[in-house]
Motif scaffolding. Structure first.
Motif, PDB file in Angstrom:
ATOM      1  N   SER A  43      41.498  39.937  38.020  1.00  0.00           N
ATOM      2  CA  SER A  43      42.010  38.643  38.463  1.00  0.00           C
ATOM      3  C   SER A  43      42.197  38.547  39.978  1.00  0.00           C
ATOM      4  CB  SER A  43      43.338  38.330  37.767  1.00  0.00           C
ATOM      5  OG  SER A  43      44.294  39.333  38.034  1.00  0.00           O
ATOM      6  N   GLN A  44      42.137  39.673  40.695  1.00  0.00           N
ATOM      7  CA  GLN A  44      42.258  39.652  42.156  1.00  0.00           C
ATOM      8  C   GLN A  44      40.955  40.162  42.775  1.00  0.00           C
ATOM      9  OE1 GLN A  44      44.893  38.488  43.961  1.00  0.00           O
ATOM     10  NE2 GLN A  44      45.940  37.925  42.050  1.00  0.00           N
ATOM     11  N   LEU A  45      40.241  39.272  43.432  1.00  0.00           N
ATOM     12  CA  LEU A  45      38.984  39.633  44.091  1.00  0.00           C
ATOM     13  C   LEU A  45      39.152  39.371  45.579  1.00  0.00           C
ATOM     14  CD1 LEU A  45      38.257  38.271  41.113  1.00  0.00           C
ATOM     15  CD2 LEU A  45      35.950  38.805  41.855  1.00  0.00           C
ATOM     16  N   ASP A  46      39.502  40.428  46.294  1.00  0.00           N
ATOM     17  CA  ASP A  46      39.878  40.305  47.698  1.00  0.00           C
ATOM     18  C   ASP A  46      38.767  40.840  48.598  1.00  0.00           C
ATOM     19  OD1 ASP A  46      41.041  40.192  50.159  1.00  0.00           O
ATOM     20  OD2 ASP A  46      42.838  41.321  49.637  1.00  0.00           O
ATOM     21  N   PHE A  47      38.072  39.927  49.244  1.00  0.00           N
ATOM     22  CA  PHE A  47      37.031  40.266  50.207  1.00  0.00           C
ATOM     23  C   PHE A  47      37.369  39.639  51.561  1.00  0.00           C
ATOM     24  CE2 PHE A  47      35.005  40.457  46.036  1.00  0.00           C
ATOM     25  CZ  PHE A  47      34.320  41.663  46.102  1.00  0.00           C
ATOM     26  N   ASN A  50      35.216  36.168  35.537  1.00  0.00           N
ATOM     27  CA  ASN A  50      36.123  37.296  35.658  1.00  0.00           C
ATOM     28  C   ASN A  50      37.453  36.943  34.989  1.00  0.00           C
ATOM     29  OD1 ASN A  50      34.467  39.256  37.250  1.00  0.00           O
ATOM     30  ND2 ASN A  50      34.363  37.512  38.640  1.00  0.00           N
ATOM     31  N   GLY A  51      38.541  37.602  35.360  1.00  0.00           N
ATOM     32  CA  GLY A  51      39.789  37.449  34.635  1.00  0.00           C
ATOM     33  C   GLY A  51      40.386  36.050  34.695  1.00  0.00           C
ATOM     34  N   LYS A  52      41.247  35.808  33.734  1.00  0.00           N
ATOM     35  CA  LYS A  52      41.969  34.547  33.698  1.00  0.00           C
ATOM     36  C   LYS A  52      42.803  34.411  34.962  1.00  0.00           C
ATOM     37  CE  LYS A  52      45.138  31.959  30.710  1.00  0.00           C
ATOM     38  NZ  LYS A  52      45.973  32.022  29.473  1.00  0.00           N
ATOM     39  N   ASN A  53      42.828  33.204  35.520  1.00  0.00           N
ATOM     40  CA  ASN A  53      43.562  32.934  36.760  1.00  0.00           C
ATOM     41  C   ASN A  53      43.037  33.761  37.937  1.00  0.00           C
ATOM     42  OD1 ASN A  53      45.325  31.159  35.354  1.00  0.00           O
ATOM     43  ND2 ASN A  53      46.573  32.897  34.720  1.00  0.00           N
ATOM     44  N   ALA A  54      41.739  33.903  38.014  1.00  0.00           N
ATOM     45  CA  ALA A  54      41.127  34.699  39.080  1.00  0.00           C
ATOM     46  C   ALA A  54      41.425  34.101  40.449  1.00  0.00           C
ATOM     47  CB  ALA A  54      39.626  34.785  38.868  1.00  0.00           C
ATOM     48  N   ASN A  55      41.882  34.975  41.341  1.00  0.00           N
ATOM     49  CA  ASN A  55      42.172  34.618  42.728  1.00  0.00           C
ATOM     50  C   ASN A  55      41.091  35.252  43.600  1.00  0.00           C
ATOM     51  OD1 ASN A  55      43.209  34.529  45.391  1.00  0.00           O
ATOM     52  ND2 ASN A  55      45.307  34.461  44.623  1.00  0.00           N
ATOM     53  N   VAL A  56      40.263  34.418  44.230  1.00  0.00           N
ATOM     54  CA  VAL A  56      39.095  34.892  44.986  1.00  0.00           C
ATOM     55  C   VAL A  56      39.308  34.596  46.470  1.00  0.00           C
ATOM     56  CG1 VAL A  56      36.603  34.753  45.258  1.00  0.00           C
ATOM     57  CG2 VAL A  56      37.626  34.427  42.989  1.00  0.00           C
ATOM     58  N   THR A  57      39.281  35.651  47.277  1.00  0.00           N
ATOM     59  CA  THR A  57      39.582  35.508  48.702  1.00  0.00           C
ATOM     60  C   THR A  57      38.409  35.960  49.565  1.00  0.00           C
ATOM     61  OG1 THR A  57      41.927  35.892  48.280  1.00  0.00           O
ATOM     62  CG2 THR A  57      41.177  36.140  50.547  1.00  0.00           C
TER      63      THR A  57
END
Length: 238
Positions: free
Chosen positions: A162-166, A181-188
């Motif tokens: 759920s955390q995709l930090d780039f 990807n995961g539920k409530n995915a946070n993409v940065t």
């Protein structure tokens, strides 16, 4: 024990075992690889029966490809000292639940694909990578990604992630594809300004591409649930 390892290492170097491609057939081949600090060639581990744990913890650099694939008994992979590789590929391994590469910093292709039971993927600080792909796994976190320029990034079908930090990535010369990807995915991608290919984001709850200004090819957003999106002064996109 140290003397035995030193003798084994000298024997491996003398025999040229550290300077040629190897296809692993069993533990003796793994022992040969472990006698090398720098391995100049490809390491292929493909469909070896009965191998439950793979430890290559003496090698620091592999100039060629590391390929671990079609391993139906393998459960854990450890390359504890590896810092640099031509590529690192873990493909189609049904029981693997842990891949430990804590010191890997520089790699060409980084491909973790179709490892449905993989829960632990450990790397700390990847500073240089060309193609980065994590597809179909059970991982819930990914490691620090400090490379500022890459070729392609693809993260798909990791339902616990759920955390995709780039946030360090400023430019890609190829595509970005993030979906399912995961539920409530946070993409940065908060520093991203330039993409040299397609861009596609799907199934995200939060998406930060606030500095993105140039896309060479298609730009797609679909089945996302965020209510607000800020994009930089986007001048080029299809």
């Amino acid at each position: 024990m140290k003397y035995i390892l030193a003798i084994t290492t000298l024997a491996a170097i003398a025999a040229g075992a550290c300077n040629k491609d190897i296809t692993v057939k069993g533990q003796s081949d793994i022992n040969t690889i472990n006698a090398c600090e720098k391995f100049q060639g490809d390491i292929v581990i493909d469909g070896v029966d009965g191998l439950g744990a793979l430890s290559i913890d003496n090698v620091e650099e592999v100039t060629g490809d590391i390929v671990i694939q079609n391993m139906y008994d393998l459960q854990t992979v450890s390359l504890g000292q590896l810092t640099k590789a031509g590529s690192f590929k873990v493909l189609n391994n049904t029981k693997v639940y842990k891949v430990d590469i804590p010191n890997l910093k520089t790699v060409g292709d980084f491909q973790i694909i179709t490892n449905p039971n993989l829960k632990e993927l450990t790397y700390k600080n990847m500073t240089s990578v060309d193609n980065f792909q994590i597809i179909t796994s059970y991982v819930s976190t990914i490691g620090a990604f400090t490379a500022s320029k890459v070729k392609n990034i693809e993260v798909l079908s990791n339902l616990q992630l759920s955390q995709l930090d780039f946030h360090n990535v400023k430019e890609t010369t190829g595509y970005i594809n993030i979906a399912n990807n995961g539920k409530n995915a946070n993409v940065t991608f908060s520093s991203l300004t330039t993409v040299g290919g397609n861009v596609s984001f799907a199934d995200a709850t939060v998406l930060d591409i606030s500095k993105l200004s140039s896309i060479a090819d298609d730009f797609s957003l679909y089945t996302n649930s965020f209510k607000n999106l800020t994009i930089g002064a986007l001048s080029d996109a299809q």
